[in-house]
Design a protein around this motif. Structure first.
Motif, PDB file in Angstrom:
ATOM      1  N   ALA A  28    -105.145  62.484 -82.350  1.00 21.84           N
ATOM      2  CA  ALA A  28    -104.230  61.937 -81.580  1.00 21.84           C
ATOM      3  C   ALA A  28    -104.892  61.223 -79.614  1.00 21.84           C
ATOM      4  N   LEU A  29    -106.054  62.342 -79.619  1.00 22.98           N
ATOM      5  CA  LEU A  29    -105.964  61.880 -78.170  1.00 22.98           C
ATOM      6  C   LEU A  29    -106.767  60.729 -78.210  1.00 22.98           C
ATOM      7  N   THR A  30    -106.741  60.612 -79.227  1.00 21.38           N
ATOM      8  CA  THR A  30    -108.894  59.946 -79.504  1.00 21.38           C
ATOM      9  C   THR A  30    -107.924  58.682 -79.100  1.00 21.38           C
TER      10      THR A  30
ATOM     11  N   ARG B  27     -96.248  67.606 -79.174  1.00 20.61           N
ATOM     12  CA  ARG B  27     -95.530  65.558 -79.197  1.00 20.61           C
ATOM     13  C   ARG B  27     -96.761  64.752 -78.804  1.00 20.61           C
ATOM     14  N   TYR B  28     -97.242  63.859 -79.449  1.00 21.13           N
ATOM     15  CA  TYR B  28     -98.230  63.032 -78.839  1.00 21.13           C
ATOM     16  C   TYR B  28     -97.003  61.221 -78.855  1.00 21.13           C
ATOM     17  N   SER B  29     -97.293  60.725 -77.888  1.00 20.43           N
ATOM     18  CA  SER B  29     -96.794  59.850 -77.544  1.00 20.43           C
ATOM     19  C   SER B  29     -97.706  59.022 -76.841  1.00 20.43           C
TER      20      SER B  29
ATOM     21  N   PRO C 215    -119.016  54.904 -86.384  1.00 22.16           N
ATOM     22  CA  PRO C 215    -117.786  55.948 -85.852  1.00 22.16           C
ATOM     23  C   PRO C 215    -117.824  56.886 -84.201  1.00 22.16           C
ATOM     24  N   ALA C 216    -119.234  56.860 -84.109  1.00 21.17           N
ATOM     25  CA  ALA C 216    -118.780  56.985 -82.455  1.00 21.17           C
ATOM     26  C   ALA C 216    -118.969  55.584 -81.655  1.00 21.17           C
ATOM     27  N   THR C 217    -119.076  54.834 -82.130  1.00 18.56           N
ATOM     28  CA  THR C 217    -119.406  53.484 -81.627  1.00 18.56           C
ATOM     29  C   THR C 217    -117.586  52.911 -81.376  1.00 18.56           C
ATOM     30  N   ARG C 218    -117.215  52.818 -82.193  1.00 19.44           N
ATOM     31  CA  ARG C 218    -115.616  52.585 -82.595  1.00 19.44           C
ATOM     32  C   ARG C 218    -115.056  53.715 -81.735  1.00 19.44           C
ATOM     33  N   ALA C 219    -115.643  54.641 -82.025  1.00 21.52           N
ATOM     34  CA  ALA C 219    -114.929  56.092 -81.038  1.00 21.52           C
ATOM     35  C   ALA C 219    -115.050  55.338 -79.081  1.00 21.52           C
ATOM     36  N   LEU C 220    -116.220  55.239 -78.718  1.00 22.90           N
ATOM     37  CA  LEU C 220    -116.694  55.199 -77.655  1.00 22.90           C
ATOM     38  C   LEU C 220    -115.184  54.063 -77.291  1.00 22.90           C
ATOM     39  N   ALA C 221    -115.624  52.620 -77.615  1.00 23.31           N
ATOM     40  CA  ALA C 221    -114.912  51.491 -77.626  1.00 23.31           C
ATOM     41  C   ALA C 221    -113.667  51.701 -77.495  1.00 23.31           C
ATOM     42  N   LEU C 222    -113.069  52.825 -78.042  1.00 24.47           N
ATOM     43  CA  LEU C 222    -111.495  52.957 -78.708  1.00 24.47           C
ATOM     44  C   LEU C 222    -111.225  53.912 -77.007  1.00 24.47           C
ATOM     45  N   ALA C 223    -112.321  55.056 -76.559  1.00 25.99           N
ATOM     46  CA  ALA C 223    -112.091  54.545 -74.873  1.00 25.99           C
ATOM     47  C   ALA C 223    -112.644  54.096 -73.675  1.00 25.99           C
TER      48      ALA C 223
ATOM     49  N   LEU D 155    -114.401  63.828 -78.669  1.00 24.76           N
ATOM     50  CA  LEU D 155    -113.571  62.244 -79.149  1.00 24.76           C
ATOM     51  C   LEU D 155    -113.798  62.454 -80.775  1.00 24.76           C
ATOM     52  N   HIS D 156    -113.171  61.889 -81.335  1.00 25.23           N
ATOM     53  CA  HIS D 156    -113.220  61.676 -82.956  1.00 25.23           C
ATOM     54  C   HIS D 156    -114.509  60.855 -83.444  1.00 25.23           C
ATOM     55  N   GLY D 157    -115.634  61.142 -83.874  1.00 27.54           N
ATOM     56  CA  GLY D 157    -116.522  60.519 -85.062  1.00 27.54           C
ATOM     57  C   GLY D 157    -117.633  61.296 -83.110  1.00 27.54           C
ATOM     58  N   VAL D 158    -117.416  62.158 -82.696  1.00 25.34           N
ATOM     59  CA  VAL D 158    -118.700  61.815 -81.897  1.00 25.34           C
ATOM     60  C   VAL D 158    -119.028  62.704 -82.014  1.00 25.34           C
TER      61      VAL D 158
END
Length: 178
Positions: A11-13, A27-29, A128-136, A155-158
């Protein structure tokens, strides 16, 4: 068996996620709109569009529709029964469903982008790591250098290999992770 920690990491990704606990419910929002929660007895509840919720309910024997005021608003199931990779896809769908259109479009663009490095991040860290970093919001080595190893690993993927690669490349430039 999927755990509370895995749900949290997933969720925090995503961008602009807030985490809180009220009456024992985690809860996550995103921008004030809840997209995922976990009850004290271990039931994950995800706000999902109808078709995605129906597929998720069909995938798990102890799952059911999540309803509010007589209408279906998502999916719920014992967290331990939901597979980790499927949880990732469901949480992403829930986040996109509840996020403002611009944020959801940004995520879609990142996920649908070809497997090319973003900014000057090395190709060797993997998609996966590139995507996770970009998402962050991390698309360059300079941005990565401001993060700690612990924050990157959250991070999910790192994973440790990605952190090692980033440390090695940054060390060659006389830099290190935050």
């Amino acid at each position: 068996m999927t755990t509370r920690a895995q749900l949290r990491k997933t969720a925090l990704t995503f961008r602009e996620v807030e985490e809180d606990t009220t009456a024992g419910v985690l809860r996550y929002s995103v921008r004030g709109k809840e997209f995922a929660s976990l009850t004290p007895d271990g039931v994950v509840r995800l706000r999902l569009p109808g078709a995605v919720a129906a597929e998720a309910v069909a995938a798990y024997p102890n799952a059911s529709r999540l309803s509010h005021a007589g209408r279906s608003i998502g999916f719920q199931a014992p967290l331990a029964e939901v597979g980790g990779q499927h949880l990732w896809a469901l949480v992403m769908a829930a986040w996109k469903h509840r996020a403002p259109a611009k944020l959801a479009a940004d995520l879609t663009a990142i996920v649908d982008a070809p497997a090319q490095p973003v900014g000057d991040l090395p190709r060797s860290i993997g998609k996966p790591a590139t995507r996770a970093l970009a998402l962050a919001g991390v698309t360059t080595l300079d941005q990565a250098a401001t993060w700690t190893e612990a924050d990157l690993l959250a991070l999910h993927g790192v994973g440790p290999k990605v952190v090692r690669i980033l440390n090695e490349i940054l060390a060659e430039k006389g830099r290190s992770l935050g």
